[in-house]
Design a protein around this motif. Structure first.
Motif, PDB file in Angstrom:
ATOM      1  N   UNK A   1      89.100 -37.930  21.903  1.00 53.71           N
ATOM      2  CA  UNK A   1      88.808 -37.804  20.476  1.00 53.71           C
ATOM      3  C   UNK A   1      87.418 -37.214  20.337  1.00 53.71           C
ATOM      4  N   UNK A   2      87.355 -36.014  19.776  1.00 51.13           N
ATOM      5  CA  UNK A   2      86.058 -35.378  19.536  1.00 51.13           C
ATOM      6  C   UNK A   2      85.621 -35.640  18.098  1.00 51.13           C
ATOM      7  N   UNK A   3      84.449 -36.231  17.934  1.00 48.80           N
ATOM      8  CA  UNK A   3      83.862 -36.451  16.616  1.00 48.80           C
ATOM      9  C   UNK A   3      82.911 -35.294  16.352  1.00 48.80           C
ATOM     10  N   UNK A   4      83.254 -34.442  15.395  1.00 50.99           N
ATOM     11  CA  UNK A   4      82.481 -33.233  15.134  1.00 50.99           C
ATOM     12  C   UNK A   4      81.770 -33.348  13.790  1.00 50.99           C
ATOM     13  N   UNK A   5      80.642 -32.647  13.671  1.00 46.07           N
ATOM     14  CA  UNK A   5      79.811 -32.765  12.475  1.00 46.07           C
ATOM     15  C   UNK A   5      79.997 -31.613  11.495  1.00 46.07           C
TER      16      UNK A   5
ATOM     17  N   UNK B   1      92.152 -34.704  20.289  1.00 44.38           N
ATOM     18  CA  UNK B   1      92.246 -35.071  18.882  1.00 44.38           C
ATOM     19  C   UNK B   1      90.866 -34.883  18.270  1.00 44.38           C
ATOM     20  N   UNK B   2      90.828 -34.622  16.959  1.00 41.60           N
ATOM     21  CA  UNK B   2      89.560 -34.345  16.288  1.00 41.60           C
ATOM     22  C   UNK B   2      89.385 -35.280  15.101  1.00 41.60           C
TER      23      UNK B   2
ATOM     24  N   UNK C   1      93.059 -32.503   2.355  1.00 48.16           N
ATOM     25  CA  UNK C   1      93.843 -32.210   3.552  1.00 48.16           C
ATOM     26  C   UNK C   1      93.119 -32.686   4.812  1.00 48.16           C
ATOM     27  N   UNK C   2      91.794 -32.510   4.847  1.00 42.36           N
ATOM     28  CA  UNK C   2      91.020 -32.947   6.002  1.00 42.36           C
ATOM     29  C   UNK C   2      91.188 -34.448   6.233  1.00 42.36           C
ATOM     30  N   UNK C   3      91.109 -35.249   5.159  1.00 41.41           N
ATOM     31  CA  UNK C   3      91.238 -36.683   5.329  1.00 41.41           C
ATOM     32  C   UNK C   3      92.659 -37.066   5.719  1.00 41.41           C
ATOM     33  N   UNK C   4      93.652 -36.432   5.139  1.00 42.13           N
ATOM     34  CA  UNK C   4      95.042 -36.740   5.487  1.00 42.13           C
ATOM     35  C   UNK C   4      95.320 -36.471   6.959  1.00 42.13           C
ATOM     36  N   UNK C   5      94.708 -35.435   7.505  1.00 36.96           N
ATOM     37  CA  UNK C   5      94.894 -35.135   8.922  1.00 36.96           C
ATOM     38  C   UNK C   5      94.124 -36.096   9.818  1.00 36.96           C
ATOM     39  N   UNK C   6      93.162 -36.800   9.250  1.00 33.92           N
ATOM     40  CA  UNK C   6      92.310 -37.679  10.054  1.00 33.92           C
ATOM     41  C   UNK C   6      92.731 -39.138   9.975  1.00 33.92           C
ATOM     42  N   UNK C   7      93.711 -39.472   9.144  1.00 31.20           N
ATOM     43  CA  UNK C   7      94.098 -40.869   8.964  1.00 31.20           C
ATOM     44  C   UNK C   7      94.611 -41.472  10.260  1.00 31.20           C
ATOM     45  N   UNK C   8      95.486 -40.762  10.965  1.00 28.00           N
ATOM     46  CA  UNK C   8      96.064 -41.299  12.195  1.00 28.00           C
ATOM     47  C   UNK C   8      94.996 -41.503  13.267  1.00 28.00           C
ATOM     48  N   UNK C   9      94.061 -40.555  13.368  1.00 30.70           N
ATOM     49  CA  UNK C   9      92.980 -40.710  14.355  1.00 30.70           C
ATOM     50  C   UNK C   9      92.070 -41.863  13.974  1.00 30.70           C
ATOM     51  N   UNK C  10      91.850 -42.052  12.671  1.00 31.02           N
ATOM     52  CA  UNK C  10      91.029 -43.169  12.199  1.00 31.02           C
ATOM     53  C   UNK C  10      91.645 -44.500  12.603  1.00 31.02           C
ATOM     54  N   UNK C  11      92.962 -44.625  12.469  1.00 30.73           N
ATOM     55  CA  UNK C  11      93.639 -45.856  12.862  1.00 30.73           C
ATOM     56  C   UNK C  11      93.543 -46.089  14.369  1.00 30.73           C
TER      57      UNK C  11
END
Length: 236
Positions: free
Chosen positions: A47-51, A74-75, A117-127
């Motif tokens: 999981x890459x956390x990008x700024x 994953x991003x 859209x950015x947040x919707x794509x990040x929900x699964x990675x957030x979980x």
């Protein structure tokens, strides 16, 4: 920019193997992410956390990694990192949305849709980040790593490796105090000395002007709370 010896040191002390689950936080490029992805060889998770607005994938493309090797990537945007905290409340989310709407209204509908859209794509990675159980946490960024470490420490499993690279000693000391209070072993802070050598006939010697310091590298192994306080040898 990371020197080759610093990158090798980070990968070496991160305890990576084929099948590891790794969280990587870096800024500017994806050199560490690419090295970790290549080491995992298509097994595990990265999981890459990008700024920035887009994930960093420059070196991932240049290294010509196969689709199977890149499948573990994953991003997750840095701006959403606070949402993995158990203290995050829905009121804060709604307040943040209102502020975003005030800004994006001036930028147009396309920009507003892109943010959702950015947040919707990040929900699964957030979980997945909330679930934790990652084997390694690597932070190599130009900004202060302490707030990021506070949020991501819970994602690291017991006996997982934490590696932090920064140019400033004060930031390393703050991070070292944090992991020491939380419980860790094998805590170390190193600064590698690097010398460039001029190779010429009859004039082989170290360069007269060079940057010997490549930054400080903190590494430690996470322990369960209450098992052992680093340096004391006693249990709570």
């Amino acid at each position: 920019k990371l020197r080759p010896d610093i990158l090798g040191k980070i990968v070496n002390v991160s305890n990576l193997w084929c099948g590891s689950r790794v969280v990587v936080v870096e800024s500017g490029d994806d050199l560490v992410t690419s090295a970790v992805t290549q080491r995992l060889d298509g097994e595990g998770a990265v999981v890459q956390v990008y700024e920035q607005r887009q994930p960093h994938n420059m070196f991932t493309v240049w290294l010509d990694l196969t689709n199977e090797q890149r499948s573990v990537l994953r991003y997750f945007p840095l701006k959403f990192l606070a949402r993995i905290s158990p203290d995050w409340k829905e009121e804060e989310v709604s307040g943040e949305k209102e502020e975003e709407e005030e800004v994006v209204t001036q930028l147009g509908k396309r920009k507003r849709d892109q943010g959702v859209e950015d947040w919707n794509r990040s929900v699964s990675v957030c979980e997945e980040l909330k679930g934790g159980h990652y084997d390694s946490l690597i932070i190599s960024a130009s900004y202060d790593p302490y707030p990021v470490l506070e949020l991501l420490w819970a994602t690291l499993r017991p006996c997982g490796k934490c590696v932090i690279h920064t140019d400033y000693l004060s930031q390393v000391v703050a991070c070292a105090n944090f992991v020491n209070d939380k419980g860790c072993s094998d805590l170390s802070v190193v600064d590698q000395w690097y010398r460039e050598i001029q190779i010429l006939p009859g004039r082989t010697h170290p360069d007269m002007r060079m940057q010997t310091g490549g930054g400080f590298i903190l590494s430690c192994t996470k322990l369960l709370p209450g098992i052992l306080e680093h340096g004391s040898g006693t249990t709570e």
